[in-house]
Write a protein that holds these residues in place. Sequence first.
Motif, PDB file in Angstrom:
ATOM      1  N   ARG A  50       0.631  -1.194   0.043  1.00  0.00           N
ATOM      2  CA  ARG A  50      -0.245   0.033  -0.223  1.00  0.00           C
ATOM      3  C   ARG A  50       0.773   1.216   0.001  1.00  0.00           C
ATOM      4  O   ARG A  50       0.691   2.327   0.850  1.00  0.00           O
ATOM      5  CB  ARG A  50      -0.939   0.124   1.052  1.00  0.00           C
ATOM      6  N   ARG A  51       2.007   1.247  -0.743  1.00  0.00           N
ATOM      7  CA  ARG A  51       2.753   2.407  -0.898  1.00  0.00           C
ATOM      8  C   ARG A  51       2.421   3.298  -2.063  1.00  0.00           C
ATOM      9  O   ARG A  51       1.643   2.740  -3.003  1.00  0.00           O
ATOM     10  CB  ARG A  51       4.132   1.968  -1.320  1.00  0.00           C
ATOM     11  N   SER A  52       2.282   4.658  -1.802  1.00  0.00           N
ATOM     12  CA  SER A  52       1.904   5.523  -2.890  1.00  0.00           C
ATOM     13  C   SER A  52       3.006   5.599  -3.916  1.00  0.00           C
ATOM     14  O   SER A  52       4.117   5.331  -3.813  1.00  0.00           O
ATOM     15  CB  SER A  52       1.629   6.754  -2.349  1.00  0.00           C
ATOM     16  N   LEU A  53       2.640   5.560  -5.303  1.00  0.00           N
ATOM     17  CA  LEU A  53       3.372   5.437  -6.203  1.00  0.00           C
ATOM     18  C   LEU A  53       2.821   6.438  -7.510  1.00  0.00           C
ATOM     19  O   LEU A  53       1.709   6.415  -7.817  1.00  0.00           O
ATOM     20  CB  LEU A  53       3.044   3.971  -6.917  1.00  0.00           C
ATOM     21  N   VAL A  54       4.067   7.222  -7.923  1.00  0.00           N
ATOM     22  CA  VAL A  54       3.845   7.820  -9.030  1.00  0.00           C
ATOM     23  C   VAL A  54       5.037   7.358  -9.952  1.00  0.00           C
ATOM     24  O   VAL A  54       6.272   7.412  -9.777  1.00  0.00           O
ATOM     25  CB  VAL A  54       4.202   9.451  -8.954  1.00  0.00           C
ATOM     26  N   MET A  55       4.424   6.940 -11.393  1.00  0.00           N
ATOM     27  CA  MET A  55       5.554   6.564 -12.172  1.00  0.00           C
ATOM     28  C   MET A  55       5.263   7.197 -13.681  1.00  0.00           C
ATOM     29  O   MET A  55       4.293   7.296 -14.222  1.00  0.00           O
ATOM     30  CB  MET A  55       5.181   5.011 -12.507  1.00  0.00           C
ATOM     31  N   ALA A  56       6.367   8.094 -14.000  1.00  0.00           N
ATOM     32  CA  ALA A  56       6.395   8.663 -15.423  1.00  0.00           C
ATOM     33  C   ALA A  56       6.750   7.606 -16.387  1.00  0.00           C
ATOM     34  O   ALA A  56       8.017   6.792 -16.040  1.00  0.00           O
ATOM     35  CB  ALA A  56       7.267   9.774 -15.456  1.00  0.00           C
ATOM     36  N   THR A  57       6.133   7.274 -17.550  1.00  0.00           N
ATOM     37  CA  THR A  57       6.637   6.009 -18.397  1.00  0.00           C
ATOM     38  C   THR A  57       5.998   6.529 -19.917  1.00  0.00           C
ATOM     39  O   THR A  57       4.782   7.016 -19.770  1.00  0.00           O
ATOM     40  CB  THR A  57       6.180   4.782 -17.746  1.00  0.00           C
ATOM     41  N   HIS A  58       6.795   5.878 -20.834  1.00  0.00           N
ATOM     42  CA  HIS A  58       6.250   5.867 -22.196  1.00  0.00           C
ATOM     43  C   HIS A  58       5.449   4.383 -22.369  1.00  0.00           C
ATOM     44  O   HIS A  58       4.754   4.295 -23.206  1.00  0.00           O
ATOM     45  CB  HIS A  58       7.442   5.777 -23.078  1.00  0.00           C
ATOM     46  N   ASN A  59       5.794   3.450 -21.187  1.00  0.00           N
ATOM     47  CA  ASN A  59       5.171   2.210 -21.568  1.00  0.00           C
ATOM     48  C   ASN A  59       3.623   2.386 -20.920  1.00  0.00           C
ATOM     49  O   ASN A  59       3.428   1.983 -20.038  1.00  0.00           O
ATOM     50  CB  ASN A  59       5.959   1.220 -20.831  1.00  0.00           C
ATOM     51  N   LEU A  60       2.733   2.360 -21.745  1.00  0.00           N
ATOM     52  CA  LEU A  60       1.533   2.457 -21.480  1.00  0.00           C
ATOM     53  C   LEU A  60       0.878   1.084 -20.888  1.00  0.00           C
ATOM     54  O   LEU A  60       0.027   1.169 -19.824  1.00  0.00           O
ATOM     55  CB  LEU A  60       0.416   2.685 -22.443  1.00  0.00           C
ATOM     56  N   ARG A  61       1.415   0.099 -21.215  1.00  0.00           N
ATOM     57  CA  ARG A  61       1.035  -1.217 -20.825  1.00  0.00           C
ATOM     58  C   ARG A  61       1.404  -1.440 -19.306  1.00  0.00           C
ATOM     59  O   ARG A  61       0.820  -1.870 -18.504  1.00  0.00           O
ATOM     60  CB  ARG A  61       1.527  -2.293 -21.592  1.00  0.00           C
TER      61      ARG A  61
END
Length: 238
Positions: A185-196
């Motif tokens: 239950r960690r908060s996560l922000v992920m910037a990515t080109h990988n939509l999948r």
Amino acid sequence: MSASEAIKVRGLTKRYGRTAALRGVDLDLMQGEQIAVFGPNGSGKTTLLKVLAGLLRPTKGSLQIDGMDYKQDGSKIRRRIGVVSHHPYLYDDLTGEENLLFYGRMYGIEDLAQSVERALDRSGIKRRSRDKVRTLSRGMQQRLALARATLHDPDLLLLDEPDTGLDQEASDHISEFLEHDHGKRRSLVMATHNLRLGGAHCNRFVILSNGKVAYEGRTDGLKTEQIEELYRNHASAN
């Protein structure tokens, strides 16, 4: 973090001279939520994560992490955050184990030797843990970077293009890590080109375009093809 907002961003703007990398971004993230930030090159993804990590100071706007502001509580905030990007933030002339011991001392981790041992086991690089980082493959370094970023069990994890330049095996490890990490239950922000990747491991997503939020929605019930269509429709919007 309290059972409330992990991140609250209002009117966030970052300028480099006359160029605006971010233009009035609003973003909310509740504790335990995972959000993917999609967008083409130059859309502001990396700049946003650097601001959230305290590596860049915004030109304008407000940013709170668990109700705290970097100006007053920067050191407290940084202790609650883990950061992984395409740069591993590792010391090339130290071994993997030495890197984790160094960062663990910085965070004041108790039972450090055991914590490092567990992190090396989880990352799957224990057999190479006494090799210098510069001798490790890109994939091995990224595994070690994940171990570094989560060694102190942060409340918020920031991932900036975590699978860039990785082979399939290393990219699969990122997915396995994220799947396992859901239970924390960690908060996560992920910037990515990988939509999948973003769609599979985040329950919300935003599409940045020209430094603005062009679209925001939930991944629940959406197939990758639907996210791709939304991306095509909004990624180039002004």
